[in-house]
Design an enzyme around this catalytic site. Sequence first.
Site, PDB file in Angstrom:
ATOM      1  N   LYS A 154       6.106 -10.538  -4.336  1.00 29.56           N
ATOM      2  CA  LYS A 154       5.440 -11.439  -5.275  1.00 29.56           C
ATOM      3  C   LYS A 154       6.115 -12.817  -5.314  1.00 29.56           C
ATOM      4  O   LYS A 154       5.437 -13.835  -5.420  1.00 29.56           O
ATOM      5  CB  LYS A 154       5.471 -10.841  -6.682  1.00 29.56           C
ATOM      6  CG  LYS A 154       4.637  -9.573  -6.827  1.00 29.56           C
ATOM      7  CD  LYS A 154       4.506  -9.225  -8.305  1.00 29.56           C
ATOM      8  CE  LYS A 154       4.332  -7.730  -8.524  1.00 29.56           C
ATOM      9  NZ  LYS A 154       3.130  -7.161  -7.970  1.00 29.56           N
ATOM     10  N   GLU A 203       7.561 -14.086 -15.683  1.00 28.19           N
ATOM     11  CA  GLU A 203       6.343 -14.898 -15.738  1.00 28.19           C
ATOM     12  C   GLU A 203       5.899 -15.148 -17.158  1.00 28.19           C
ATOM     13  O   GLU A 203       6.097 -14.314 -18.032  1.00 28.19           O
ATOM     14  CB  GLU A 203       5.187 -14.149 -15.046  1.00 28.19           C
ATOM     15  CG  GLU A 203       4.976 -14.538 -13.627  1.00 28.19           C
ATOM     16  CD  GLU A 203       3.868 -13.723 -12.967  1.00 28.19           C
ATOM     17  OE1 GLU A 203       3.079 -13.066 -13.661  1.00 28.19           O
ATOM     18  OE2 GLU A 203       3.821 -13.771 -11.735  1.00 28.19           O
ATOM     19  N   ARG A 258      -2.650  -5.053   2.479  1.00 28.95           N
ATOM     20  CA  ARG A 258      -3.119  -3.728   2.892  1.00 28.95           C
ATOM     21  C   ARG A 258      -4.533  -3.517   2.416  1.00 28.95           C
ATOM     22  O   ARG A 258      -5.104  -4.345   1.707  1.00 28.95           O
ATOM     23  CB  ARG A 258      -2.228  -2.667   2.249  1.00 28.95           C
ATOM     24  CG  ARG A 258      -2.207  -2.818   0.724  1.00 28.95           C
ATOM     25  CD  ARG A 258      -1.482  -1.694   0.032  1.00 28.95           C
ATOM     26  NE  ARG A 258      -1.110  -2.045  -1.324  1.00 28.95           N
ATOM     27  CZ  ARG A 258      -1.854  -1.813  -2.402  1.00 28.95           C
ATOM     28  NH1 ARG A 258      -3.025  -1.244  -2.287  1.00 28.95           N
ATOM     29  NH2 ARG A 258      -1.427  -2.157  -3.601  1.00 28.95           N
TER      30      ARG A 258
HETATM   31  P1  ADP Z   1       1.094  -4.865  -9.308  1.00 27.35           P
HETATM   32  O1  ADP Z   1       1.852  -5.202  -8.088  1.00 27.35           O
HETATM   33  O2  ADP Z   1       1.722  -3.749 -10.057  1.00 27.35           O
HETATM   34  O3  ADP Z   1      -0.342  -4.673  -9.028  1.00 27.35           O
HETATM   35  P2  ADP Z   1       0.377  -7.428 -10.474  1.00 27.35           P
HETATM   36  O4  ADP Z   1       1.232  -8.628 -10.413  1.00 27.35           O
HETATM   37  O5  ADP Z   1      -0.777  -7.406  -9.568  1.00 27.35           O
HETATM   38  O6  ADP Z   1       1.272  -6.131 -10.266  1.00 27.35           O
HETATM   39  O7  ADP Z   1      -0.116  -7.246 -11.963  1.00 27.35           O
HETATM   40  C1  ADP Z   1      -0.823  -6.110 -12.371  1.00 27.35           C
HETATM   41  C2  ADP Z   1      -1.516  -6.386 -13.687  1.00 27.35           C
HETATM   42  O8  ADP Z   1      -0.584  -6.692 -14.703  1.00 27.35           O
HETATM   43  C3  ADP Z   1      -2.459  -7.554 -13.678  1.00 27.35           C
HETATM   44  O9  ADP Z   1      -3.721  -7.219 -13.182  1.00 27.35           O
HETATM   45  C4  ADP Z   1      -2.488  -7.935 -15.132  1.00 27.35           C
HETATM   46  O10 ADP Z   1      -3.341  -7.106 -15.875  1.00 27.35           O
HETATM   47  C5  ADP Z   1      -1.082  -7.687 -15.575  1.00 27.35           C
HETATM   48  N1  ADP Z   1      -0.294  -8.909 -15.437  1.00 27.35           N
HETATM   49  C6  ADP Z   1       0.502  -9.235 -14.401  1.00 27.35           C
HETATM   50  N2  ADP Z   1       1.087 -10.427 -14.596  1.00 27.35           N
HETATM   51  C7  ADP Z   1       0.649 -10.878 -15.787  1.00 27.35           C
HETATM   52  C8  ADP Z   1       0.887 -12.046 -16.544  1.00 27.35           C
HETATM   53  N3  ADP Z   1       1.713 -12.981 -16.117  1.00 27.35           N
HETATM   54  N4  ADP Z   1       0.255 -12.180 -17.735  1.00 27.35           N
HETATM   55  C9  ADP Z   1      -0.579 -11.230 -18.188  1.00 27.35           C
HETATM   56  N5  ADP Z   1      -0.844 -10.107 -17.526  1.00 27.35           N
HETATM   57  C10 ADP Z   1      -0.237  -9.915 -16.329  1.00 27.35           C
HETATM   58  P1  ADP Z   2      -4.375  -1.083  -5.588  1.00 30.79           P
HETATM   59  O1  ADP Z   2      -3.398  -2.199  -5.767  1.00 30.79           O
HETATM   60  O2  ADP Z   2      -4.839  -0.877  -4.203  1.00 30.79           O
HETATM   61  O3  ADP Z   2      -5.457  -1.143  -6.565  1.00 30.79           O
HETATM   62  P2  ADP Z   2      -2.388   0.436  -6.818  1.00 30.79           P
HETATM   63  O4  ADP Z   2      -1.657  -0.839  -6.973  1.00 30.79           O
HETATM   64  O5  ADP Z   2      -2.839   1.175  -8.006  1.00 30.79           O
HETATM   65  O6  ADP Z   2      -3.603   0.248  -5.867  1.00 30.79           O
HETATM   66  O7  ADP Z   2      -1.403   1.381  -6.016  1.00 30.79           O
HETATM   67  C1  ADP Z   2      -1.609   1.763  -4.762  1.00 30.79           C
HETATM   68  C2  ADP Z   2      -1.996   3.176  -4.651  1.00 30.79           C
HETATM   69  O8  ADP Z   2      -1.110   3.802  -3.754  1.00 30.79           O
HETATM   70  C3  ADP Z   2      -1.901   4.054  -5.869  1.00 30.79           C
HETATM   71  O9  ADP Z   2      -2.930   3.988  -6.766  1.00 30.79           O
HETATM   72  C4  ADP Z   2      -1.924   5.396  -5.218  1.00 30.79           C
HETATM   73  O10 ADP Z   2      -3.198   5.887  -4.966  1.00 30.79           O
HETATM   74  C5  ADP Z   2      -1.162   5.150  -3.965  1.00 30.79           C
HETATM   75  N1  ADP Z   2       0.158   5.691  -4.143  1.00 30.79           N
HETATM   76  C6  ADP Z   2       1.221   5.105  -4.654  1.00 30.79           C
HETATM   77  N2  ADP Z   2       2.259   5.909  -4.687  1.00 30.79           N
HETATM   78  C7  ADP Z   2       1.817   7.076  -4.202  1.00 30.79           C
HETATM   79  C8  ADP Z   2       2.399   8.325  -4.004  1.00 30.79           C
HETATM   80  N3  ADP Z   2       3.661   8.581  -4.320  1.00 30.79           N
HETATM   81  N4  ADP Z   2       1.629   9.290  -3.499  1.00 30.79           N
HETATM   82  C9  ADP Z   2       0.365   9.055  -3.159  1.00 30.79           C
HETATM   83  N5  ADP Z   2      -0.242   7.910  -3.333  1.00 30.79           N
HETATM   84  C10 ADP Z   2       0.473   6.931  -3.842  1.00 30.79           C
HETATM   85 MG    MG Z   3      -1.556  -6.093  -8.281  1.00 32.44          MG
END
Ligand code: ADP
Ligand code: ADP
Ligand code: MG
Length: 652
Positions: free
Chosen positions: A116, A200, A297
């Site tokens: 990130k 953030e 991915r």
């Molecule tokens: P991940 O890698 O776990 O997907 P993201 O950075 O994509 O993490 O954030 C996942 C979710 O967390 C976002 O879709 C949002 O709902 C919340 N989120 C992340 N960053 C912020 C932020 N700076 N302010 C408010 N919500 C956030």
């Molecule tokens: P996306 O960002 O594609 O919406 P997520 O951020 O929720 O998906 O996370 C990626 C996905 O990877 C998880 O929802 C899950 O299905 C898969 N994943 C993560 N860790 C594991 C695990 N230990 N075993 C199986 N699947 C996993």
């Molecule tokens: Mg995300």
Amino acid sequence: MLKRVLIANRGEIALRIIRTARKLGIETVAVASEPDLGMPYTRAADAVVPIGPGPANESYLVFDKIISAAKRTGADAIHPGYGFLAENADFAQAVTDAGLIFIGPTADSMRKLGGKAEAKAIAIAAGVPVVPGYQGEDQRPEILAEAARGIGFPVMIKAVAGGGGRGMRLVEREEDFAALLASAQREAEAAFGDPRVLIEKVVTAPRHVEVQVFGDSHGNVVHLFERDCSLQRRNQKVIEEAPAPGMSPELREKMTSAAVKLAKAVGYRGAGTVEFLVEGGALGAKAPWYLIEMNTRLQVEHPVTEEITGLDLVEWQFRVAAGEPLPLEQHQITCNGHAIEARLCAEDAAREFLPSIGRIVAFRTPTAEGLRVDAGVEAGSTVSPFYDSMIAKLIAKGPNRAVALERLKHALQETVVAGVKTNAAFLHGLLSLPAFESGEMDTGLIARELDRLNAKGSDPVAVAHGVIALIRQQQRKLEEQRRRISDEARSPWAALDGFQLGPSRKHSLDILVEGNKTTVEVSWVGGEPTVEVEGQVIQLQRDRVTTVDDGDRVFVLHNLRQTEVCWPTYDAAAADETDGEGQLRAPINGRVAKVFVEEGAVVDKGQRIVVIEAMKMEHVLVAPRGGTVGRLTAREGQQVTEGTVLAAILDS
Ligand code: ADP
Ligand code: ADP
Ligand code: MG
């Protein structure tokens, strides 16, 4: 084209990849940990290689095991799916170094965009707006705390390597910063092997909108429109859809071109998703929007994009990996209709969404117009404690959003899963929320509606049906016995099924409902049973209830919720339940990640006592009341099984 691909993943995503491989005439090799051997995906593949014990760090995450399995089976490529090694640049490099094709971006672009912090730096350079914050290398707690103060509370702590909402903490008050930082770092280290975090600003009332991009090795990059994933619980997606409801053409244009620009900046190859937050809940032309991260991915929610574009993204991945140019140019890619996906997870929504582990006794999903089901399990499969709790995705498509929504709700109602609990009722409730139906949502919607969405307490109708099913079960057993024994021994007094004997006889029966002792009254009038639960005569609802027998227990599905009913057992654990007040039990099989107190410590109600880590999530156990910590058996690093007493809070 590729000849043989190894899929370094499991479950639903492995099956999804196999489906396209078969269509293209590519052979498939599955890998499976011990608990996964025999899962549907292992049977669907042309070959399967066992890769060791359940824990992912001893199987799915071990580079050598995956790469040598590929070499031994003559695979020419590896598809990582999502999760696991999908965003691991070192793995992508190792695959390439072994002379195999990694189906995904180059290790170099993963390094640049997968983290990130790095992605935000590139976005800033490319003129793409990012969420303001600190994404520096210096990870000393005092520097991070200083940065948080500079941004101003509330702030968001996020794992640089994060995904799936893990390693993320919202910090409302400065005094909580240090503890939440430590916990985020621990979770990040456990889930990603990388404790680095960034800080953030918190975007208010955000919509999560993401753009699907695709690049090839000839310098082409296109977008496949956007998805809206604003329905989240604890920052993890629950419902996703495409296109984003209420998206203005201006904002779509800005976001899709920013996404393409970012991918082009690193010569991106393969499928990727650029995630944004839009502030304020609406997607108007002037709404402030910020990049949060890029996922290098395929994503869980890719099917909604496939449904509106009519394209097969896994096919595109294979073609790009084989060196072909993208099948279509930007102007040839169109968006038709609307698609919504719901993630069906084995979890107990009413008990803090704890993963529900165990054998799936029944699993049936409907076939219907516009409905697609990507499932990873079948009846007889086991949900093990080692992996993600997602068991299937239901994807509904329609000419417009209202039709897609109706179809998805109907599909959820027609789905039967017994043995483990699922979030089906929760999903159905979400889809029925007026704010969701009208498309006026933000990522806080679930948290605001949570109490209303989760029906708590027992379900008397389900209990009544369960009791009748148990009695019928016993009657069948007795009849069978009777058929076997001789005429003389067949005395009416030997039988227990006295229910038909007298019209007004009432039996008081002790049963276990969800493990809790419950007494019900049953009477049989004119061959029809009447059941009283908690003093109330229950109206039976045969057409709205499904019962599934499993040996001595019965699972009852009603209103998309499961209730387990069985005869009492007298095991020690159940008997201990009564003096359980003040006890802290492991809510799930897992590892003790942290113990905050020592025996004899005086604690307040709600104070943190122990952290259990399971399925890559931390579960914090707090003192159920104030008192002195006694019988503290939890040790850091220890594996515990569900129900183990970890400590007791005694009267001081
Ligand atoms: P991940 O890698 O776990 O997907 P993201 O950075 O994509 O993490 O954030 C996942 C979710 O967390 C976002 O879709 C949002 O709902 C919340 N989120 C992340 N960053 C912020 C932020 N700076 N302010 C408010 N919500 C956030
Ligand atoms: P996306 O960002 O594609 O919406 P997520 O951020 O929720 O998906 O996370 C990626 C996905 O990877 C998880 O929802 C899950 O299905 C898969 N994943 C993560 N860790 C594991 C695990 N230990 N075993 C199986 N699947 C996993
Ligand atoms: Mg995300």
